[in-house]
Each structure stands twice: as structure tokens, then as C-alpha cells.
Motif scaffolding. Sequence first.
Motif, PDB file in Angstrom:
ATOM      1  N   SER A  26       0.864  -1.174   0.000  1.00 56.72           N
ATOM      2  CA  SER A  26       0.000   0.000   0.000  1.00 56.72           C
ATOM      3  C   SER A  26       0.893   1.213   0.000  1.00 56.72           C
ATOM      4  N   SER A  27       0.327   2.403   0.188  1.00 61.52           N
ATOM      5  CA  SER A  27       1.133   3.616   0.182  1.00 61.52           C
ATOM      6  C   SER A  27       1.859   3.814   1.491  1.00 61.52           C
ATOM      7  N   LEU A  28       1.598   2.993   2.475  1.00 60.46           N
ATOM      8  CA  LEU A  28       2.254   3.147   3.758  1.00 60.46           C
ATOM      9  C   LEU A  28       3.495   2.275   3.826  1.00 60.46           C
ATOM     10  N   PRO A  29       4.653   2.881   4.188  1.00 56.06           N
ATOM     11  CA  PRO A  29       5.884   2.104   4.174  1.00 56.06           C
ATOM     12  C   PRO A  29       5.914   0.997   5.205  1.00 56.06           C
ATOM     13  N   ALA A 117       5.890   9.002   0.854  1.00 58.58           N
ATOM     14  CA  ALA A 117       4.974   8.133   1.598  1.00 58.58           C
ATOM     15  C   ALA A 117       4.732   8.658   3.004  1.00 58.58           C
ATOM     16  N   ASP A 118       3.596   8.338   3.547  1.00 60.63           N
ATOM     17  CA  ASP A 118       3.217   8.677   4.916  1.00 60.63           C
ATOM     18  C   ASP A 118       4.030   7.811   5.882  1.00 60.63           C
ATOM     19  N   LEU A 119       4.815   8.458   6.736  1.00 61.12           N
ATOM     20  CA  LEU A 119       5.632   7.725   7.698  1.00 61.12           C
ATOM     21  C   LEU A 119       5.007   7.668   9.089  1.00 61.12           C
ATOM     22  N   GLY A 120       3.822   8.251   9.242  1.00 55.09           N
ATOM     23  CA  GLY A 120       3.174   8.253  10.547  1.00 55.09           C
ATOM     24  C   GLY A 120       3.016   6.876  11.164  1.00 55.09           C
ATOM     25  N   PRO A 121       2.439   5.908  10.444  1.00 47.22           N
ATOM     26  CA  PRO A 121       2.291   4.564  11.009  1.00 47.22           C
ATOM     27  C   PRO A 121       3.627   3.922  11.349  1.00 47.22           C
ATOM     28  N   ALA A 136       9.794  18.810  15.860  1.00 49.12           N
ATOM     29  CA  ALA A 136      10.474  17.987  14.869  1.00 49.12           C
ATOM     30  C   ALA A 136       9.470  17.441  13.863  1.00 49.12           C
ATOM     31  N   LYS A 137       8.358  16.953  14.366  1.00 46.68           N
ATOM     32  CA  LYS A 137       7.323  16.446  13.469  1.00 46.68           C
ATOM     33  C   LYS A 137       6.813  17.548  12.550  1.00 46.68           C
ATOM     34  N   ALA A 138       6.667  18.744  13.094  1.00 51.70           N
ATOM     35  CA  ALA A 138       6.138  19.844  12.296  1.00 51.70           C
ATOM     36  C   ALA A 138       7.032  20.158  11.104  1.00 51.70           C
ATOM     37  N   SER A 139       8.354  20.051  11.278  1.00 47.78           N
ATOM     38  CA  SER A 139       9.265  20.372  10.179  1.00 47.78           C
ATOM     39  C   SER A 139       9.274  19.300   9.100  1.00 47.78           C
ATOM     40  N   ALA A 140       8.650  18.168   9.374  1.00 47.60           N
ATOM     41  CA  ALA A 140       8.587  17.076   8.395  1.00 47.60           C
ATOM     42  C   ALA A 140       7.147  16.694   8.070  1.00 47.60           C
ATOM     43  N   THR A 141       6.212  17.556   8.444  1.00 43.02           N
ATOM     44  CA  THR A 141       4.789  17.273   8.263  1.00 43.02           C
ATOM     45  C   THR A 141       4.171  18.256   7.285  1.00 43.02           C
ATOM     46  N   TYR A 142       3.361  17.732   6.390  1.00 44.05           N
ATOM     47  CA  TYR A 142       2.669  18.577   5.421  1.00 44.05           C
ATOM     48  C   TYR A 142       1.191  18.246   5.455  1.00 44.05           C
ATOM     49  N   GLN A 143       0.394  19.262   5.757  1.00 46.04           N
ATOM     50  CA  GLN A 143      -1.058  19.113   5.827  1.00 46.04           C
ATOM     51  C   GLN A 143      -1.471  17.902   6.664  1.00 46.04           C
ATOM     52  N   GLY A 144      -0.813  17.781   7.819  1.00 44.25           N
ATOM     53  CA  GLY A 144      -1.185  16.760   8.781  1.00 44.25           C
ATOM     54  C   GLY A 144      -0.548  15.393   8.569  1.00 44.25           C
ATOM     55  N   THR A 145       0.259  15.238   7.537  1.00 42.88           N
ATOM     56  CA  THR A 145       0.870  13.938   7.247  1.00 42.88           C
ATOM     57  C   THR A 145       2.381  14.006   7.429  1.00 42.88           C
ATOM     58  N   LEU A 146       2.929  13.084   8.215  1.00 43.98           N
ATOM     59  CA  LEU A 146       4.370  13.015   8.451  1.00 43.98           C
ATOM     60  C   LEU A 146       5.035  12.362   7.246  1.00 43.98           C
ATOM     61  N   LEU A 147       5.879  13.114   6.562  1.00 41.43           N
ATOM     62  CA  LEU A 147       6.475  12.642   5.312  1.00 41.43           C
ATOM     63  C   LEU A 147       7.993  12.485   5.386  1.00 41.43           C
ATOM     64  N   GLY A 148       8.539  12.595   6.566  1.00 40.74           N
ATOM     65  CA  GLY A 148       9.979  12.437   6.703  1.00 40.74           C
ATOM     66  C   GLY A 148      10.387  12.246   8.144  1.00 40.74           C
ATOM     67  N   MET A 311       9.849   6.937  -0.824  1.00 43.63           N
ATOM     68  CA  MET A 311       9.061   7.315  -1.990  1.00 43.63           C
ATOM     69  C   MET A 311       7.718   6.586  -1.971  1.00 43.63           C
ATOM     70  N   ARG A 312       6.697   7.297  -2.342  1.00 42.93           N
ATOM     71  CA  ARG A 312       5.353   6.713  -2.355  1.00 42.93           C
ATOM     72  C   ARG A 312       5.270   5.537  -3.334  1.00 42.93           C
TER      73      ARG A 312
END
Length: 420
Positions: A26-29, A117-121, A136-148, A311-312
Motif C-alpha cells: 500500500s502507500s504506507l511504508p 509516503a506517509d511515515l506516521g504509522p 520535529a514532526k512539524a518540520s517534516a509534516t505537510y497538511q497533517g501527514t508526516l512525510l519524513g 518514496m510513495r
Amino acid sequence: MKLRLAVAAVLAVGLSACAPSTSSPSSLPSDGGARSGTLKVWLFDEPNRAPKEAVVKDAVAEFTASHPDTKVEVAYIAVDTRSERFKGAFNDPASAPDVVEYGNTDLPEYAAAGGLADLGPTVSRWAEGADLGAEAKASATYQGTLLGVPWFLGVRALYYRTDIFQELGLKPPASIAELTSTARTIRQKKPDMFGVAVGGKYTYAAMPFVWDAGGDITSLDSAQSRAGLTAYTNLIAPDNCPPQQCADLTGGKTVDLFAGGKAGMGILGNFNRAAVDAGAAKGKYAVVPLPGSKPGSIAPAFAGGNNLGIMRNSQRPALAGDFLTLLAGKKYQTRMYEAMGNLPTLKSASTEVAAKDPFLKPFVATIAAGTKFVPLDPGWGKVDASAVLPTMIEKVATGRATVDQATAEAAKQIDAALGK
């Protein structure tokens, strides 16, 4: 880029793996994908890549030893052409890498392209992920999704010449007012030096003054932002750093001035240590946090740095997650600091290296006091490419515009770029 990175919270960026699911992709790593085969990794090239490459090579060896039938191919890509490389990978999944390093200011552009890809999970399932702080999360989060996952941070503080301060009977400044008066004293007593090297094109030296005053990049025409910009540009003056010499100074040039013994003070990063030690200032300097307007306070610094992402389009998201967490964990963050001087983002790693190296303490204190970041908006790339902020500062420094005029123009350009 080249950071990253309340920072016991920001320094607390971590991850450590527990076994991801092997369900369908899926799109989740953290979910599925092949658990063997070749994993492709893109990391940034460096002027001196060898130390970084040696650390990564050890991480790859450890990873492949614990993942049978797995190979890791690491490519080092040029920073200057990274945007084109990433765009190509987003559009061509077959040739795209799995794990990538990217600058935290690149996040809005890459997020808007839908390439990460969403790294939150993943982070939520890893033991060290519990140390990932809100900033830290905020600097790697876009529109509520952790991407790094922030891999390392870079922040700036105030370097000063201990020999000059001792000779003139000066103390490290504890407020912006003291910084200004100290700079003028140095310039008066040592006319062949600048008091504090400041540049009209040095955005990340100017912004702490704006942030400290309560202003922000998205409200440059506010009274608070104007007060902060005034405090900074007042230093680009004959009694400290004359406009004809300092109005077009970049961050790199201010580093050269301090390192070369031409300035009593400089607003430099932890990542500039090697450059200073290679110059005339070697062994003659110390560092304190850049002070704010209130005595004893610390001005907010820009939290630069790089993230690790997935990468997604990765065909091996779970495997990629395993490698990312290994490389971003305490062991290899510490190794990267030893090799490259990168400030760790994991609290445990940063505490450990700071205990061994007192030089880091003012930078750790700066992060702990709170850091700032650029707007997480895809339009920020246009603002950055158009040099809106340095142009604003330079116009004030050269007298081509008043603070009110320059900030009004810049605010209008930023609003347009961000779609306001």
C-alpha cells in the motif's frame, strides 16, 4: 536544508524498528511489499563524501546481514540538481528510489507532488519514535501527514573572538541591545574589523531578529516584523558593518569574514565549525546562543537540516522502512556526527555527543529554546527562488527603501506566492 534540526523535543527525533507487516503493498511504508531484492537509496553528495560514505557503507553491511537476499544500492546525487532528479522519479515509478534524503525546505514541493509516503504509522510503531517531538514532526509534516524523519539539524548561534573580548574587557552579549553596543565598541576600538559580520543577503541571520520581535515570514508588514528587521538592519551601518561592504554579504561570506579574523562576532552555524577552524580565528573563539531582545533570552533560530523519507512509489515499503530506521537511529546519527559534524535529532544521541563536546551546548540550548521554520507551502519554492527575503533586507541596508516600503513589497510577493 544542508538543521535540521521545544528541542529537547526537536532534538528528540527518533525511530527504531519493530517488524513491519508483510501484508499486501500500500502507500504506507510499514505495510507490505517484497522483503528481499534490491533497495535503492538516494543520499546527497558532499564536497568531502568519504566520511559520510564510510558510515553509510557500515549501515548497509549491518542491514544486509540481517536481511537475507537483500541488496542496497546507494546513489549520491548532486544537491544543485536534486529538484530535477526528484521530479523525474515522481513521474517514473520504475526508476524511482525507495529511501531518499531531502532538505527540509524541499518538503512542500515534494509533498505537493505526492511523491513521498506517509511515515506516521511507521514512526508510531518504533520505539525511538516516541522521542519525536512536536516541533520535529512539524518540520517534516505537510497538511497533517508526516512525510519524513529528521536526520540531522543545523542551527546558528553567536560566535565571538575570545581574544578580542578579553583585550577590550567585553562580555558575551546577553541581549540584542548588548549585541549592538558590543559590536559598535569593537568597530570603534578595532576599525580594521567589523563588530559583528551581518549581511544584507544573509536571510537566516536576519530572521531571528524578526521572530524574536514577534514577527514572521508570513506577516512581514506587521509592526513586530518591522521592529525586528529594523534591529537587524541597524547593524549594517558604518559603526559596525558598513553598507558598501556588507549589504550584499551572504551567509557564506560572513563565515569567511569571521573565520578570516575580520570580525569580532558572527552569526554562524554548528556546521561552520570546520571552516572557522581552518581560518585565522582558530583557537580564538567561543560560542553563545544568539540573544533575544529580553536580557537572558535566546532568539528563535531557523531549524535547518535534512530528512529521510520513503518514496510513495516504492515497491518495497516495509524493507525501506527497516533501512530508514536503522540509518536514522541513534547509532548512525552518532556516527554521522563523528564523521560529518551533523547535529543529531534524537535526544539520546544529541545528549551523548553534547556531553563529549562542549562546543555543541549553545546550539542545543538554542534548539531547546524553540526554533522556527519556513512556511510549509508549495509556493515557498517560488519565494525562495525569487530571493524575496534577501532583496527586502538588502534594499533597507542600502537605503533604496525604508523598512515599511521593503516589508510591504515583500509581504505582497509572499502572499501572491502562497496564494493568499
